[in-house]
Design an enzyme around this catalytic site. Structure first.
Site, PDB file in Angstrom:
ATOM      1  N   GLY A 105       3.320  66.255  66.884  1.00 21.43           N
ATOM      2  CA  GLY A 105       2.430  66.274  65.730  1.00 21.43           C
ATOM      3  C   GLY A 105       1.779  67.621  65.527  1.00 21.43           C
ATOM      4  O   GLY A 105       2.024  68.584  66.260  1.00 21.43           O
ATOM      5  N   GLY A 108      -3.989  70.366  67.274  1.00 26.16           N
ATOM      6  CA  GLY A 108      -5.391  70.035  67.086  1.00 26.16           C
ATOM      7  C   GLY A 108      -5.677  68.598  66.737  1.00 26.16           C
ATOM      8  O   GLY A 108      -6.785  68.270  66.315  1.00 26.16           O
ATOM      9  N   THR A 109      -4.704  67.707  66.923  1.00 26.29           N
ATOM     10  CA  THR A 109      -4.910  66.296  66.568  1.00 26.29           C
ATOM     11  C   THR A 109      -5.212  65.420  67.783  1.00 26.29           C
ATOM     12  O   THR A 109      -5.293  64.199  67.645  1.00 26.29           O
ATOM     13  CB  THR A 109      -3.671  65.743  65.838  1.00 26.29           C
ATOM     14  OG1 THR A 109      -2.487  66.043  66.593  1.00 26.29           O
ATOM     15  CG2 THR A 109      -3.542  66.367  64.449  1.00 26.29           C
ATOM     16  N   GLY A 110      -5.373  66.009  68.975  1.00 30.08           N
ATOM     17  CA  GLY A 110      -5.825  65.232  70.131  1.00 30.08           C
ATOM     18  C   GLY A 110      -4.782  64.936  71.174  1.00 30.08           C
ATOM     19  O   GLY A 110      -4.967  64.019  71.986  1.00 30.08           O
ATOM     20  N   SER A 557       7.152  74.526  45.527  1.00 26.66           N
ATOM     21  CA  SER A 557       5.997  74.316  44.651  1.00 26.66           C
ATOM     22  C   SER A 557       5.938  75.323  43.506  1.00 26.66           C
ATOM     23  O   SER A 557       5.102  75.173  42.607  1.00 26.66           O
ATOM     24  CB  SER A 557       4.695  74.386  45.456  1.00 26.66           C
ATOM     25  OG  SER A 557       4.516  75.672  46.014  1.00 26.66           O
ATOM     26  N   LYS A 600      -5.197  76.195  46.270  1.00 17.97           N
ATOM     27  CA  LYS A 600      -4.550  76.967  45.208  1.00 17.97           C
ATOM     28  C   LYS A 600      -5.478  77.137  44.008  1.00 17.97           C
ATOM     29  O   LYS A 600      -5.567  78.226  43.423  1.00 17.97           O
ATOM     30  CB  LYS A 600      -3.257  76.268  44.779  1.00 17.97           C
ATOM     31  CG  LYS A 600      -2.162  76.269  45.833  1.00 17.97           C
ATOM     32  CD  LYS A 600      -0.952  75.480  45.362  1.00 17.97           C
ATOM     33  CE  LYS A 600       0.154  75.477  46.408  1.00 17.97           C
ATOM     34  NZ  LYS A 600       1.337  74.692  45.980  1.00 17.97           N
TER      35      LYS A 600
END
Length: 683
Positions: A105, A108-110, A557, A600
């Site tokens: 993942g 910084g998500t644990g 994009s 943006k």
């Protein structure tokens, strides 16, 4: 002469220390009584204490004053994890069953926090110390032994004590012999010969007798202070640090060499015995190291040898060293590609794979969890003041912004923790009792990411050198929008020009270090051009230039920006320069959602642009700062037709719109092969 204990006896004494019995007191005969009478006498002799009544500990619950100080922080790490309910459930199961886990993942998500929590939850086992002994039969194969936790130091201390006794005894004998020889030389008046003989005998005895200190075992792994299962973070470890190593010995003879067992160094896999081995960014390990790690996981033991072929340690290989650990591997999505297939198969075959969430729904329950996270960060920091309600609300507002999804909160908690600490530092610097919203707002400006700072510099320089045009109209030039990193937007000018075809057939030529997805989006634009212009583009080349993309372009994009610039160049119709746009584009002309719309839009506002076109599906994701709300207009669009109506400025607007509608309808009719009448023009 006192007998010197052998090593086996030393270990036996260490395991069974001698204690003085209560009844073995000199001058007093033991009483002839039964065991029951003995217990009764002992009970009378010992002082009696009144049994204390169990007093319930008073748990002080902070008063709910709306600040973070009123939030109770759980003691266990597993209860401090927020937003990863599936991962927490899997970790609980894996800890009970001692299963390996791979967590993939966003950073910084644990992931590391869950690995530490798993070490706390592993079933209680009898921890072990690991010792390396010298091998008298083969010095290059040290003997490995395991003992109970805490016994390793006792054994090593006992061996050192016995070695000192032997050395003292030997030195005493040498001294007596020396004195005798020198004394005899003085008596016989042969002083010179006596001194020479004494020196010769001293050297002979000094280097011919064994060195007792070399026989002392080495404590490779000590768990005497371990209360829970060990947690070893082996992230970024080289082969020696991970798998163990044998130090090089420059003196390998002449009595100066270091014994092989004393040069053995345990690796992370051995220190993690009976615990958790955590390896983040698992794909950064070399394939040979991953293969060795796989072997260690399969066999639960791994011999230590020198990792460098040029070192004397390469000749040393110990007996197998225990390494029964639980493997927790972590990484980003690219980690799966770089992993050894057999290693991943081992984890999947005897464990779990987890994909970490990077957002959670913005519900009252989850907001309470986020407030608890703020309290946890303040407690872990230990020096910053608590947050008042306004500061808490601003942090949650920022969590919504960083999620880039409507109705969600970000779970990139390491970044959010950095914001909390910076805000707390500002409050502490002022001597404030509580951190307020003003401190959080100042922290957002102070703790800007590198990408955000670079974006600001690029916008400033582009305006100074007039590279950013935000007024008037131009043919073939459109202001696109892009994202740098995860939280920084930038204005991306795109230009288009038409030239005669070179060679067979026309081409769309795009420059600006476009990566794979961006190149494919350019190909899709070709279908839009054929459909909406109705022109034969086989005899022309369409050149698309991305301005200032020195780091390359990835993603699709900018599709509507490219299409607008190309149509403007083909039709020689000017484009409004006070408008910027972002959005993906399907081959049917649908404007599809993209990421990072909030950043943006803020970048466009900083550049002086007054209107921004975004996909309608992204409208709920927009959560710009208050300072930009009044300076920019956000226009949602669903079709490329809407983009062209707003961005292009034709001489005859009604004729242009009618042409677009007619071309689009005739193209659809030719594809369907049916006789359908075109609808009336809608302006």
């Amino acid at each position: 002469m006192n007998r010197v204990n052998e090593p086996a006896e030393i270990e036996e004494q260490a395991e069974n220390p001698v204690t003085t019995k209560v009844w073995d007191v000199p001058g007093i005969e033991p009483l002839d009584i039964t065991d029951d009478e003995t217990d009764a006498l002992m009970t009378q002799a010992l002082p009696t204490e009144e049994p204390e009544e169990d007093e319930e500990e008073e748990v002080t619950v902070p008063a709910d004053d709306g600040t973070s100080r009123s939030v109770t922080v759980p003691e266990k790490l597993i209860d401090q994890v927020i937003g990863q309910e599936h991962a927490v459930e899997v970790i609980r199961k894996a800890a009970i069953q001692r299963r390996h886990v791979m967590m993939i993942g966003t950073p910084g998500t644990g992931k590391s926090m869950l690995a530490k929590a798993m070490a706390e939850m592993l079933p209680k086992e009898e921890m072990q110390d690991i010792l390396a002994y010298a091998n008298s039969d083969d010095q290059n194969e040290p003997i490995i032994r395991t003992v109970k936790s805490g016994r390793g130091k006792e054994i090593v201390t006992a061996h050192k004590t016995e070695a000192r006794k032997k050395i003292q005894f030997r030195n005493t004998l040498i001294m007596i012999l020396m004195i005798g020889i020198i004394g005899y030389a003085f008596i016989t008046y042969q002083w010179l010969m006596g001194i020479i003989a004494a020196a010769f005998i001293f050297m002979a005895l000094r280097y011919s007798t064994p060195r007792e200190e070399q026989m002392v075992p080495k404590l490779l792994v000590s768990n005497d202070k371990t209360t829970t299962a060990p947690f070893v973070d082996a992230t970024g470890s080289h082969a020696g640090a991970l798998l163990g190593d044998v130090r090089h010995d420059p003196f390998q003879s002449g009595g100066l060499e270091t014994p092989a067992h004393d040069r053995v160094e345990a690796g992370a896999i051995h220190r993690a015995h009976k615990g958790v081995l955590f390896v983040d960014e698992i794909n950064t390990l070399g394939l040979p190291s991953q293969q060795s790690l796989l072997t260690a996981m399969q066999e639960c033991q791994f011999a230590i040898t020198g990792q460098s072929e040029r070192s004397s340690g390469a000749m040393v290989r110990t007996e197998p060293v225990p390494c029964d650990f639980v493997m927790v591997a972590a990484g980003n999505l690219d980690a799966v590609e770089g992993m050894h297939p057999a290693l991943r198969s081992r984890i999947r075959g005897n464990g779990y794979e987890i994909y970490m969430e990077d957002t959670m729904p913005d519900t009252p329950e989850n907001r309470e969890k986020f407030i608890r996270f703020i309290a946890q960060e303040i407690k872990n920091d230990g020096v910053i003041p608590h947050f008042d309600r306004t500061a808490i609300d601003e942090v949650i507002h920022e969590a919504r912004r960083r999620s880039n999804r409507k109705g969600y909160l970000t779970l990139k908690l390491r970044d959010m923790g950095g914001l909390i600490r910076v805000a707390g530092d500002l409050a502490r610097q002022e001597g404030a009792a509580l951190t307020t919203r003003r401190h959080v707002l100042d922290a957002k400006k102070t703790a800007r990411s590198i990408e955000d700072q670079i974006s600001g510099q690029m916008i400033k320089r582009s305006r100074e050198y007039e590279l950013a045009v935000v007024e008037g109209t131009e043919i073939g030039r459109v202001n696109g929008l892009a994202v740098m990193g995860s939280d920084a937007g930038s204005v991306l000018p795109i230009m288009a020009a038409i030239t005669p075809a070179q060679g067979d057939g026309g081409n769309i030529i795009a420059t600006g270090l476009l990566k794979e997805i961006a190149q494919e989006s350019i190909k899709n634009v070709g279908a839009i051009l054929k459909r909406f212009t109705g022109k034969d583009i086989r005899n022309i080349d369409i050149h698309i230039q991305f301005i200032g993309t020195y780091q390359g372009v990835e993603g699709d994009s900018a599709s509507i920006t490219v299409a607008t610039a190309a149509i403007s160049a083909l039709e020689s119709i000017p484009v409004r320069q006070d408008i910027a746009m972002t959005g993906s584009l399907s081959v049917r002309g649908d404007v599809l959602p993209v990421g990072g719309v909030t950043y943006k839009i803020e970048a466009a506002a900083r550049a002086g642009i007054r209107k921004v076109l975004i996909p309608k599906a992204n409208l709920g994701d927009v959560l710009i700062e208050e300072e930009f709300v009044s300076s920019i207009e956000i226009i949602p669009v669903e079709k490329i037709d809407e983009v062209l109506k707003i961005a292009l400025v034709p001489d005859n607007r009604e004729l242009f719109l009618d042409k677009l509608k007619t071309i689009a309808w005739s193209t659809t009719r030719s594809i369907l092969g049916s006789d359908i009448h075109a609808p009336g023009t809608v302006v």
